[in-house]
Design a protein around this motif. Sequence first.
Motif, PDB file in Angstrom:
ATOM      1  N   ASP A 152     -12.016   6.421  -1.217  1.00  0.00           N
ATOM      2  CA  ASP A 152     -12.199   4.877  -0.978  1.00  0.00           C
ATOM      3  C   ASP A 152     -12.162   4.316  -0.047  1.00  0.00           C
ATOM      4  OD1 ASP A 152     -12.263   4.104  -4.051  1.00  0.00           O
ATOM      5  OD2 ASP A 152      -9.929   3.661  -4.192  1.00  0.00           O
ATOM      6  N   SER A 153     -12.636   5.389   1.114  1.00  0.00           N
ATOM      7  CA  SER A 153     -12.798   5.235   2.811  1.00  0.00           C
ATOM      8  C   SER A 153     -13.952   5.060   2.909  1.00  0.00           C
ATOM      9  CB  SER A 153     -11.391   5.856   2.977  1.00  0.00           C
ATOM     10  OG  SER A 153     -11.862   5.685   4.296  1.00  0.00           O
ATOM     11  N   ASP A 186      -1.676  11.730  -1.899  1.00  0.00           N
ATOM     12  CA  ASP A 186      -2.012  10.670  -2.039  1.00  0.00           C
ATOM     13  C   ASP A 186      -2.582   9.825  -0.743  1.00  0.00           C
ATOM     14  OD1 ASP A 186       0.557   8.749  -2.988  1.00  0.00           O
ATOM     15  OD2 ASP A 186       0.888  10.513  -3.292  1.00  0.00           O
ATOM     16  N   VAL A 187      -3.453  10.564   0.204  1.00  0.00           N
ATOM     17  CA  VAL A 187      -4.162  10.948   1.561  1.00  0.00           C
ATOM     18  C   VAL A 187      -5.970  10.813   1.020  1.00  0.00           C
ATOM     19  CG1 VAL A 187      -5.146  11.389   3.120  1.00  0.00           C
ATOM     20  CG2 VAL A 187      -2.598  11.366   3.241  1.00  0.00           C
ATOM     21  N   ASP A 236      -5.839  10.680  -2.426  1.00  0.00           N
ATOM     22  CA  ASP A 236      -7.153   9.664  -2.857  1.00  0.00           C
ATOM     23  C   ASP A 236      -7.242   8.642  -2.491  1.00  0.00           C
ATOM     24  OD1 ASP A 236      -6.690   8.619  -6.089  1.00  0.00           O
ATOM     25  OD2 ASP A 236      -5.383   7.099  -5.439  1.00  0.00           O
ATOM     26  N   ALA A 237      -6.585   8.046  -1.629  1.00  0.00           N
ATOM     27  CA  ALA A 237      -6.586   6.663  -0.634  1.00  0.00           C
ATOM     28  C   ALA A 237      -8.481   6.980   0.521  1.00  0.00           C
ATOM     29  CB  ALA A 237      -5.992   6.548  -0.023  1.00  0.00           C
ATOM     30  N   ARG A 253       0.881  -1.155   0.027  1.00  0.00           N
ATOM     31  CA  ARG A 253       0.024   0.487   0.095  1.00  0.00           C
ATOM     32  C   ARG A 253       1.154   1.496   0.210  1.00  0.00           C
ATOM     33  NH1 ARG A 253      -3.304  -1.146   5.520  1.00  0.00           N
ATOM     34  NH2 ARG A 253      -1.479  -1.706   6.104  1.00  0.00           N
ATOM     35  N   THR A 254       0.321   2.585  -0.772  1.00  0.00           N
ATOM     36  CA  THR A 254       1.232   3.800  -0.469  1.00  0.00           C
ATOM     37  C   THR A 254       0.821   4.159   0.434  1.00  0.00           C
ATOM     38  OG1 THR A 254      -0.955   5.105  -0.518  1.00  0.00           O
ATOM     39  CG2 THR A 254       0.467   3.980  -2.827  1.00  0.00           C
ATOM     40  N   VAL A 277      -5.224   6.157   5.802  1.00  0.00           N
ATOM     41  CA  VAL A 277      -6.354   6.514   5.610  1.00  0.00           C
ATOM     42  C   VAL A 277      -6.976   5.161   6.062  1.00  0.00           C
ATOM     43  CG1 VAL A 277      -7.991   6.552   4.150  1.00  0.00           C
ATOM     44  CG2 VAL A 277      -6.362   8.306   3.610  1.00  0.00           C
ATOM     45  N   ASP A 278      -5.863   4.534   6.330  1.00  0.00           N
ATOM     46  CA  ASP A 278      -6.573   2.908   6.403  1.00  0.00           C
ATOM     47  C   ASP A 278      -6.178   2.946   8.155  1.00  0.00           C
ATOM     48  OD1 ASP A 278      -7.118   1.691   4.450  1.00  0.00           O
ATOM     49  OD2 ASP A 278      -5.276   0.507   4.462  1.00  0.00           O
ATOM     50  N   ARG A 298      -2.189   4.989   1.382  1.00  0.00           N
ATOM     51  CA  ARG A 298      -3.022   4.589   1.593  1.00  0.00           C
ATOM     52  C   ARG A 298      -3.495   3.737   3.330  1.00  0.00           C
ATOM     53  NH1 ARG A 298      -8.481   3.865   0.247  1.00  0.00           N
ATOM     54  NH2 ARG A 298      -7.912   3.405  -1.143  1.00  0.00           N
ATOM     55  N   ASP A 358      -1.416  -3.892   9.877  1.00  0.00           N
ATOM     56  CA  ASP A 358      -2.224  -2.379  10.966  1.00  0.00           C
ATOM     57  C   ASP A 358      -1.654  -2.746  12.064  1.00  0.00           C
ATOM     58  OD1 ASP A 358      -3.331  -1.592   8.091  1.00  0.00           O
ATOM     59  OD2 ASP A 358      -4.908  -2.808   8.673  1.00  0.00           O
TER      60      ASP A 358
END
Length: 557
Positions: free
Chosen positions: A38-39, A31-32, A34-35, A3-4, A10-11, A7, A172
């Motif tokens: 889809d969050s 990049d945040v 973009d993530a 993952r970037t 945000v996860d 991503r 995580d």
Amino acid sequence: MSRTGGRILVDQLALHGADLAFGVPGESYIDVLDALRDSPVRYVTCRHEGGAATMAEAYGKLTGAPGICFVTRGPGATHASVGVHTAYQDGTPLLLFVGQVPREDAEREAFQEIDYRRMFGPLAKWVAQVDQVERIPELTARAFRVATSGRPGPVVLALPEDVLADVAEVPDASPYAPAQAAPGTDELTAARELLASAERPLAIVGGQPWSADAGEALAAWCGASGIPVAAAWRCQDYVDNEASCYAGHLGVGADPALRDRLRDADVLLVVGARLGDIETGGFATIVPPGVGRTLIHVHSDPDEIGRVYEPALGIVSSGPRFAEALRPVEPLDPGVRSATMDAAHAAWRATLETRVLPGAVETTGVMSTLRARLGPDAILTSGAGNFTVWAHRFYVFRRYRTQLAPLSGAMGYGLPAAIAAKLVHPDRDVVCLAGDGDFLMTAQELATAQQAGAPVVVVVLDNGMYGTIRMHQERRFPGRVSGTDLDNPDFVALARAFGAYGERVERTEDVPAALDRALGAGTAAVLHVPVDPEALTPRQTLAEIRAEACASSDGAP
């Protein structure tokens, strides 16, 4: 899974329970962005970083979980600092994520580069920079814990844009859990014995963390024991104001009778509050170190106990854990204290009435309408200015977190806080009470309210001046007005330009119907309420303040 960094971050937010994030977009954290697309974490696009940080701070107050704010480097971070300062002084959990220059450009004064450890060091509980993509889960989890443990507060994490673009395989973190202290049995026993010896006890509640259950438990125990409970600065909603033990608000312009009660108390039980200069009238009601009275100080931060006043008993505990531990403790025999407590409550209730002031619209009448029209779950927000005295004195708070107001005294707080409140509680009425100068600090966030679907109501009390500064100006330099007059726009036209509802209200008797229309507009609404500049405070007109200052000056040696 690779993952970037964006991503991964945000996860982590979703893992730790975040559902809203506020910010102004910037290329440094693209990049945040973009993530987030889809969050499950909803990103609320704001119009100014100060507004975004304030919304995140208000979210932290409302939920007890850290408010999330994203800003870009340099100007974005400096704009957001007002929200960080508020979170620090108010003890609110907040996470500010700041985009940063790429690591290879560090220390070259690259475009918008700032050393955030140095910048935010005095304003935050912890400031760090994430220089390795693999450490994002670790440092994010730590940020959540630090922001919510002990005395809550803000945490700032700087995120170099190349770290957010890096790719890594990293697990995580585990969901965070805040650490809070609780009182021991011996401490509770000692506190009860000290209170039992008191003839004129007074409890003061405030600070963070707090909860509705804590307010109910403390009010029940103090009420059964005959101990009046006062609210610390802008913490009136911590205890039901209708409770028999409620004695009023130790804020700016506090009732002189309550000030006397504080001065004469032989035992003080301070739970969560710092007992600062606002509550003590500039440390004059109780002169540090407070010799001659017994202080029981309950606070979540051990460094706060004894910092200003010497306690007879210091208890390191969060307010909610202290109140919960107090439930099974046998209340004191109220004895003669019951009459004193009843008198304190009656004195507070008497403050809801005041003298008639000049003007076709009386602010006291506006507050009477808000009391009558809004239910116990409605949320009232305000920023800073003389107008807030009416919000604090003439509104009755029944439930916890129905008030959002900055202990830091930040102007422009009310509208962003109202937007956050409406997003967190869309089923509740949310009203922002603002002065004209206060409102124009963050009026652009009406666009955020409209875009985010937050139909808040803003009541703008317009007296054409920076009222607080004018009051001090008249007291020190009577008649010499300088820099405090304001030429304001047409607030109704301004509201309509944003697509919001706007209405001008020019008589006190028209306020109830206008409020009903605003609440039912289905969109953000602004009620423009011109008020007479003479009605500067509930107790004194502008002319009376000036005359008193002139008389004092004439009599000076």
